[in-house]
Design an enzyme around this catalytic site. Structure first.
Site, PDB file in Angstrom:
ATOM      1  N   HIS B 104       3.712   4.076  -2.937  1.00 18.83           N
ATOM      2  CA  HIS B 104       2.224   3.589  -3.234  1.00 18.83           C
ATOM      3  C   HIS B 104       1.565   4.466  -3.722  1.00 18.83           C
ATOM      4  O   HIS B 104       1.260   5.369  -5.145  1.00 18.83           O
ATOM      5  CB  HIS B 104       2.087   2.392  -2.662  1.00 18.83           C
ATOM      6  CG  HIS B 104       0.393   1.920  -3.013  1.00 18.83           C
ATOM      7  ND1 HIS B 104      -0.277   1.470  -2.012  1.00 18.83           N
ATOM      8  CD2 HIS B 104       0.113   1.792  -4.376  1.00 18.83           C
ATOM      9  CE1 HIS B 104      -1.601   1.135  -2.991  1.00 18.83           C
ATOM     10  NE2 HIS B 104      -1.347   1.052  -4.441  1.00 18.83           N
ATOM     11  N   HIS B 123      -1.847   0.492   3.436  1.00 19.14           N
ATOM     12  CA  HIS B 123      -1.981  -0.374   2.189  1.00 19.14           C
ATOM     13  C   HIS B 123      -0.626  -1.750   2.665  1.00 19.14           C
ATOM     14  O   HIS B 123      -0.611  -1.902   2.422  1.00 19.14           O
ATOM     15  CB  HIS B 123      -1.868  -0.383   0.767  1.00 19.14           C
ATOM     16  CG  HIS B 123      -3.162   0.864   0.267  1.00 19.14           C
ATOM     17  ND1 HIS B 123      -2.217   1.933   0.424  1.00 19.14           N
ATOM     18  CD2 HIS B 123      -3.936   1.141   0.143  1.00 19.14           C
ATOM     19  CE1 HIS B 123      -3.785   2.900  -0.541  1.00 19.14           C
ATOM     20  NE2 HIS B 123      -4.432   2.015  -0.227  1.00 19.14           N
TER      21      HIS B 123
END
Lengths: 836, 177
Positions: B104, B123
Site C-alpha cells: 500500500h 494503515h
C-alpha cells in the site's frame, strides 16, 4: 492461490507525459489523483531527467514515495482515438488524501475499459434493442427513436404519470452536475415526472429530511474539523472501510494527537488533547479496531447497542447533557427557535420541530430507561456524554464532531433518529464551529443540479411498490440497479421480470414488422400489464437484463465531470480518455432523447407539448454544465476556473472569483444563521417509539438471526466495475455473512460454506465468514452483492417518508453447500489488525 | 520476531511523522546471496536472480527469518508454518517467503505468530501468509508479493522470482532486463 498479477515491471512515465486532474469518482471522500498519459510507443527511463518524477528510479524508493505506482494504477486506453499508456496515481498535494490511495481508488486505471489489456470488457459500447430474441447493437437514432415513440404514447402535456423514472442524483461516477442537470432538465423541466426514484431508494426523497427541516444541511463542516476536535461521535458508520482516506488522513491525526500543533495554533485559548472516539454500532467493525490502535483503548468507547435503538440512546444523551447544563446557552438563544412549536407533526413531518424546551419535554429519557432499551451500561452512556460535552478546563465548551451514515439513515425511525442526533449538536453548539459538525459521511460524491421537484410531494410515491402493483407503463432507468439495491427485492424481481417479458414476447412476435407496427405491438403488451424498460448504464446491469432498449453511458474521466465531496469540495475531473465505443455522457443522452421526443410529438400533432422539449442544443458536457450549474449558482464557476483550482478545488457554496481564484466556504452556518425561513435552527421533538417500520417487530419475534448489513472496504461504490475485477472477485466471490463461530457450529456451517438466508420476504445466499467478535444471533451480510442481494430478505415496510429500513432485518439461516471451488483458497481470518 | 516487533515500532513512528523510510528499515540479509544470475539482455521477461536465502535447518516453526530478495534493499521473510500451504516448499510444503514491505504505502510489516498474518502498522492492513499472502483486509491493491522458492537436495532454499510488483520499484530487479 490468492490472485497475483505476475507483473514484475511497469512502463515508466516519461518526463513529458500529459498530466491531468482527477478526483476519484467512487466514494464521497473524493481523493485527488493525477492521470498521466503518453503515446503507446514511448516510455520514460530510470534516469532522473527521463521520468515524470525527476528521481533516479533504478534505486529503491522509500515508504510513502510519490515515485511509485502499483500495477492497478496502470492501463493502456484510447485517447482521441489512439492507444496511450495511462497511470492514475494519488496526488500527494491534495488536502483530502495527501497522497493516500484506497483499495478502490487506486484501481481506477485498471478499472478502465481497455481493448489492449482486456480490462472491463463488460462496458457497454453501443445502444442495443431487444430484437431477434436477444439484444442487438444498433445506432443511437434507431434506439432513441424507439424510446421516444413508445414513451410519447404514454405522456401527455400536464400528465406524465405513466412514465416512471429511476435516476441517480449523485456526483462522481457517471453522475455529477452535468448529468443530474441533463436528466433533471428532461424529467423536471420539459416534463413534470412525479413517479420517479433515486438510485438507492424506492422514492424521490431526501435521506435526511429531518436535519434539513431543522435548518441544518447535512454536509456542514470541513474534514479538518476532525483534526481540531475534542471528540468524534461516530454513528452507524465504518469509516476505515467506507470513507477510508478521510479516516486515515483526518480522523487518525485527530485521535493520535498528531494535530495538536494545529489545534493550539487555530484555537489558542483553550486546553487541547487528542480526540476521544465514541462509536455507536451494534457490530465491532475494523474501524473500532483501528481507533483502538491509533488512540489507545482507553480513549475509545464502542457503544454496541441493540439494533435499531439509536434514537433511545440519543434522547438519553440529550436529556443527560441538558440536565447537567453542559449546553451552549448563548448559541441556543441566538441561533435556535425559541417559541415552542415551529412545525407540528403531520404526514410530511414525522414529529414536531421547535424550541429546546419542546424537544426536552418530548425526548426526555432517563439513564436507566435508555440503558435498558439500548442494552448498554448506564456508566458508558454517562462516559459518552462526558466525552461529548463535559466542559474543559476553565469551563470551556468541548468540541465534538458527529458523523453518521447508513446505520441510522437506513435504520429504524430515520426522521426522528437523525433529528435526535442533530439535537445534541445544537445543544452543545457544535454546528458551524471549528471542531464541530453534525454530518453525513456519505456514499457517492454529491453533484445535484435540477429544476425544482416540489410537485412530487411528500411523502413521495413509493415507486418500487407501485411497479409491483402494476403501476407505470414505461420505465426509464438511469444507472440504478433495483435488482441489487432495493428492498422487497425478491418480489420486485419476480414481478418486473414478468411485466417486462410480456413486452419482450410482443417484440419477438413483431419481428420484421415496421416501426409503427412494432410500437403498436409494444403498446398493446403494455396495456395488457406489461412494462417497457429503457436502461441507461455503463454496464449491462441486473435490471438491465429486463430492458428492451439499453443505452451506453460514459463516466468520470471519459468525460469532464464536476462534483463535490463530503466537505463540499468541488473539483473538475478532466477527460483523460475516450469512452467505450459510441457511449455518451448521460447529459448528452438526455439531450438527444429530448430532441427525439420533440420530433415525435411534433409529428403526432402535439406541437405545443413538443416545444417543451427544446433547449438541448448542447455540443458537450461543458454546455450542460453552463446551462445548469453556472446559470443557477451566480454565474461564477466555469471549467477553466475550476481546472485552475486543481485537485484542491473550492468548497461550496462558491461566493466569488477574485484574483484569479474561486472563493468558497469552509463551513456552513459559521455566522450562526441556519437554513430556515427565520434563520433559526429547530430542535426535533421525537420521542422513542420502538421499531417504526411496518412488519419489523413481528419479523424480529419470528426469526432467529439479525441480518445486519452494509458495505466492505473492497466492495463499495465501485462494485459495478469490480464485479469484473479479478483482484476483488478473488477475495469475495460471494457476499460474506459474518457469523459468530458458535452459531456456525450450531448450524453445522464451516468457513466459506454457502448459506441461505430466508424469511417471509424472500431468500438470498451468502458465504459464512467466522467472526468471533460477532454477537450471538447477530450477523452482518455484505449489501448489494451481484451474487446474493441482501435486499431479497428486506420486507416492504419503510420508515415514514418512504425511507428503506435495511438494517433491521431478521431471518433464519441454513446451509446450502460446502464451500464452492472459488472460495476454498480464501483467507477467513480476522480482519482486525493485531500487532505481534 | 524481535526484528518484526522493532519494525512495528518503526512503522508507528513513521506514520506519526508522516515521513518515509521503507527499505531503510533495512535489513541486513541474515544469509547473504550466494549467487546472482547473469542479466539476460533483451529478454521478454524480467530475469530474477536465483539467490540462496537459507537452509531448511535454519528455520524454526513460526519464527520468521529475515531475508532480502531480489537484492539487499528488498526486505522479506521466510516462515516455516507447520502445515502445507499454497506456494509452500520443503518436505512438508510449509515454507513460504514474502516481501515485508506493505504494497500500500511501503511500511514494514510485522508478523503475528498467533494469526500467521503479516500486519501493517501504518494503515492496519492484514495479509494471510497461509493463503498466498491474500490481503485479509486492507488498502493495498495487490496481494502480498510472494517468493517463488526452490529447495535443493542439501536443503538450501533459493528464491527465484516474485509474483507481484514490489513496493517502491517499477522493476522488481533494479536496473534489470
Amino acid at each position: 492461490m490468492a490472485y497475483k498479477r505476475q507483473i514484475g515491471r511497469l512502463p515508466i512515465i516519461p518526463a513529458d507525459a500529459k498530466k491531468q486532474n482527477v478526483t476519484c469518482h467512487y466514494c464521497i471522500v473524493g481523493c485527488g489523483y493525477h492521470a498521466y498519459s503518453w503515446p503507446v510507443n514511448k516510455q520514460g527511463g530510470t534516469a532522473a531527467d527521463s521520468n515524470a518524477f525527476g528521481v533516479n528510479l533504478s534505486e529503491q524508493q522509500p515508504a510513502e514515495t510519490d515515485a511509485w505506482y502499483a500495477p492497478s494504477m496502470y492501463n493502456i486506453v484510447k485517447q482521441d482515438g489512439k492507444d496511450v499508456h495511462l497511470v492514475i496515481k494519488p496526488d500527494k498535494d491534495c488536502v483530502v488524501n495527501s497522497g493516500l490511495g484506497s483499495v478502490r481508488g487506486a484501481r481506477m486505471a485498471e478499472n478502465r475499459r481497455s481493448d489492449v489489456t482486456g480490462t472491463q470488457q463488460q462496458r457497454l459500447t453501443d445502444p442495443m434493442v431487444w430484437r431477434y430474441g436477444t439484444w442487438q447493437p444498433t445506432s443511437w437514432d434507431d434506439a432513441l427513436d424507439l424510446v421516444a415513440q413508445v414513451t410519447a404514447r404514454f405522456i401527455q402535456k400536464d400528465n406524465e404519470d405513466q412514465l416512471f423514472v429511476s435516476m441517480f442524483d449523485h456526483g462522481g461516477s457517471a453522475g455529477g452536475y452535468e448529468n443530474t442537470w441533463g436528466t433533471g432538465k428532461l424529467y423536471f423541466g420539459s416534463m413534470k415526472v412525479k413517479h420517479c426514484r433515486i438510485h438507492n431508494r424506492p422514492a424521490y426523497n431526501s435521506e435526511v429530511h429531518s436535519t434539513r427541516d431543522m435548518g441544518v444541511g447535512e454536509l456542514n463542516y470541513c474534514y479538518e474539523d476532525y483534526e481540531l476536535t475534542d471528540a468524534i461521535f461516530m454513528v452507524g458508520a465504518n469509516s476505515l472501510e467506507t470513507q477510508t482516506n478521510l479516516y486515515l488522513n483526518h480522523m487518525i491525526p485527530g485521535m493520535r494527537g498528531d494535530s495538536l500543533g494545529k489545534k493550539k495554533q487555530e484555537l489558542p485559548n483553550e486546553a487541547h488533547a487528542a480526540a476521544k472516539v465514541i462509536i455507536v454500532d451494534p457490530r465491532r467493525t475494523t474501524t473500532v479496531n483501528a481507533c483502538e490502535e491509533a488512540a489507545g483503548k482507553e480513549n475509545v468507547l464502542h457503544l454496541a447497542l441493540n439494533s435499531g435503538t439509536d434514537l433511545a440512546l440519543f434522547n438519553t444523551l440529550f436529556t443527560y447533557i441538558a440536565d447537567q447544563g453542559w449546553v451552549d446557552s448563548d448559541f441556543i438563544k441566538a441561533s435556535t427557535f425559541q417559541d415552542g412549536t415551529a412545525q407540528p407533526e403531520d404526514a410530511a413531518h414525522p414529529c414536531a420541530l421547535g424550541s429546546l424546551e419542546l424537544a426536552r419535554e418530548a425526548c426526555k429519557m432517563s439513564l436507566a430507561d435508555g440503558a435498558k432499551i439500548c442494552g448498554l451500561a448506564e456508566a458508558d452512556i454517562v462516559k459518552a456524554a462526558e466525552w461529548i460535552a463535559k466542559p474543559k478546563e476553565g469551563g470551556v465548551r468541548r468540541r465534538c464532531v458527529f458523523p453518521y451514515e447508513k446505520g441510522i439513515i437506513w435504520g429504524n425511525d430515520n426522521y426522528r433518529t437523525i433529528g435526535a442526533l442533530v439535537n445534541i449538536g445544537l445543544l452543545t453548539g457544535n454546528i458551524g464551529r471549528p471542531g464541530g459538525g453534525v454530518v453525513r459521511l456519505g456514499g457517492h460524491q454529491e453533484g445535484y443540479m435540477r429544476p425544482a421537484d416540489g410537485f412530487i410531494g411528500r411523502p413521495a410515491p413509493y415507486i418500487d411498490d407501485l411497479l409491483i402493483k402494476g403501476g407505470g407503463k414505461v420505465h426509464h432507468i438511469w444507472a440504478c440497479d433495483h435488482y441489487k439495491t432495493t428492498l422487497n427485492a425478491t418480489e420486485f424481481k419476480r414481478v418486473y421480470n414478468r411485466r417486462s417479458n410480456l413486452v419482450k414476447e410482443a417484440m419477438d412476435a413483431a419481428a420484421g414488422k415496421s416501426r409503427a407496427e412494432l410500437v403498436d405491438a409494444i403498446v398493446a403488451a403494455i396495456e395488457a400489464g406489461g412494462l417497457f424498460s429503457v436502461n441507461v448504464d455503463i454496464i449491462h446491469s441486473q435490471i438491465g437484463q429486463a430492458a428492451h432498449v439499453i443505452l451506453p453511458a460514459v463516466e468520470s474521466g471519459e468525460m469532464n465531470l464536476t462534483s463535490m465531496n463530503g466537505e463540499r469540495r468541488m473539483r473538475l475531473t478532466e477527460k483523460y480518455m475516450d469512452g467505450p465505443g459510441a457511449a455518451m455522457p448521460d447529459c448528452m443522452i438526455a439531450a438527444h432523447l429530448a430532441q427525439h421526443l420533440e420530433r415525435v410529438l411534433e409529428a403526432a400533432g402535439q406541437g405545443d407539448y413538443a416545444k417543451q422539449f427544446q433547449g438541448y442544443n448542447w455540443k458537450n458536457e461543458e454546455d450542460a454544465f453552463m446551462d445548469g450549474y453556472y446559470a443557477n449558482t451566480g454565474e461564477i464557476v466555469t471549467y477553466d476556473r475550476l481546472r485552475a483550482m486543481g485537485n484542491n478545488g473550492v468548497q461550496e457554496p462558491v461566493t466569488a472569483f477574485e484574483d484569479g481564484k474561486l472563493i468558497g466556504t469552509k463551513r456552513l452556518y459559521a455566522d450562526g444563521t441556519f437554513g430556515t425561513a427565520d434563520k433559526k435552527a429547530r430542535f426535533c421533538a421525537g420521542a422513542w417509539r420502538g421499531l417504526e417500520a411496518p412488519g419489523k417487530t413481528a419479523e424480529k419475534e419470528k426469526f432467529t438471526y439479525l441480518i445486519n448489513n452494509g458495505r466492505s472496504n473492497i466492495n463499495w461504490q465501485n462494485w459495478f466495475l469490480d464485479q469484473d475485477n479479478d483482484f476483488v472477485i478473488d477475495r469475495y466471490p460471494y457476499p460474506f455473512i459474518e457469523m459468530n463461530p458458535e452459531d456456525m457450529a450450531e448450524l453445522g456451517v464451516k468457513a466459506g460454506d454457502l448459506v441461505e438466508v430466508v424469511n417471509d420476504a424472500g431468500a438470498t445466499q451468502a458465504m459464512a465468514y467466522p467472526t468471533p467478535t460477532a454477537k450471538r444471533k447477530e450477523t452482518f451480510m455484505l449489501f448489494a452483492a451481484p451474487s446474493g442481494a441482501q435486499g431479497n430478505v428486506v420486507n416492504n415496510g419503510t420508515n415514514t417518508l418512504i425511507l428503506p429500513n435495511y438494517k433491521q432485518t431478521w431471518g433464519d439461516i441454513r446451509k446450502i453447500s460446502d464451500a464452492p471451488a472459488a472460495v476454498k483458497h480464501l483467507s477467513f481470518k480476522s480482519k482486525e489488525y493485531k500487532p505481534a | 520476531m524481535k526484528r518484526c516487533r522493532n519494525l512495528v515500532e518503526v512503522g508507528r513512528r513513521q506514520f506519526l511523522r508522516g515521513s518515509s523510510l521503507a527499505a531503510t528499515g533495512a535489513v541486513t540479509a541474515a544469509v547473504l546471496p550466494s549467487s546472482k544470475a547473469e542479466a539476460a539482455g533483451n529478454a521478454a521477461l524480467l530475469t530474477y536472480p536465483s539467490n540462496r536465502l537459507a537452509n531448511l535447518s535454519d528455520l524454526t516453526l513460526d519464527q520468521p527469518m529475515d531475508v532480502s530478495y531480489p537484492d539487499d534493499e528488498a526486505p522479506g521473510v521466510l516462515i516455516k508454518l507447520g502445515k502445507a500451504v499454497e506456494g509452500g516448499v520443503g518436505p512438508d510444503g510449509d515454507v513460504v517467503g514474502f516481501s515485508t514491505v506493505c504494497p500500500h504505502k511501503g511500511f514494514p510489516l510485522g508478523f503475528n505468530a498467533e494469526t500467521k498474518t503479516l500486519n501493517c502498522p501504518g494503515h492496519y492492513s492484514v495479509f494471510d501468509v497461509e493463503a498466498g499472502g491474500q490481503q485479509t483486509f486492507g488498502h493495498a491493491t495487490q496481494n502480498l508479493p510472494q517468493y517463488v522458492l526452490r529447495v535443493d537436495d542439501k536443503g538450501d532454499i533459493y528464491a527465484e522470482g516474485v509474483d507481484e510488483l514490489l513496493y517502491g520499484r517499477l522493476s522488481n530487479v533494479l536496473g534489470g532486463n
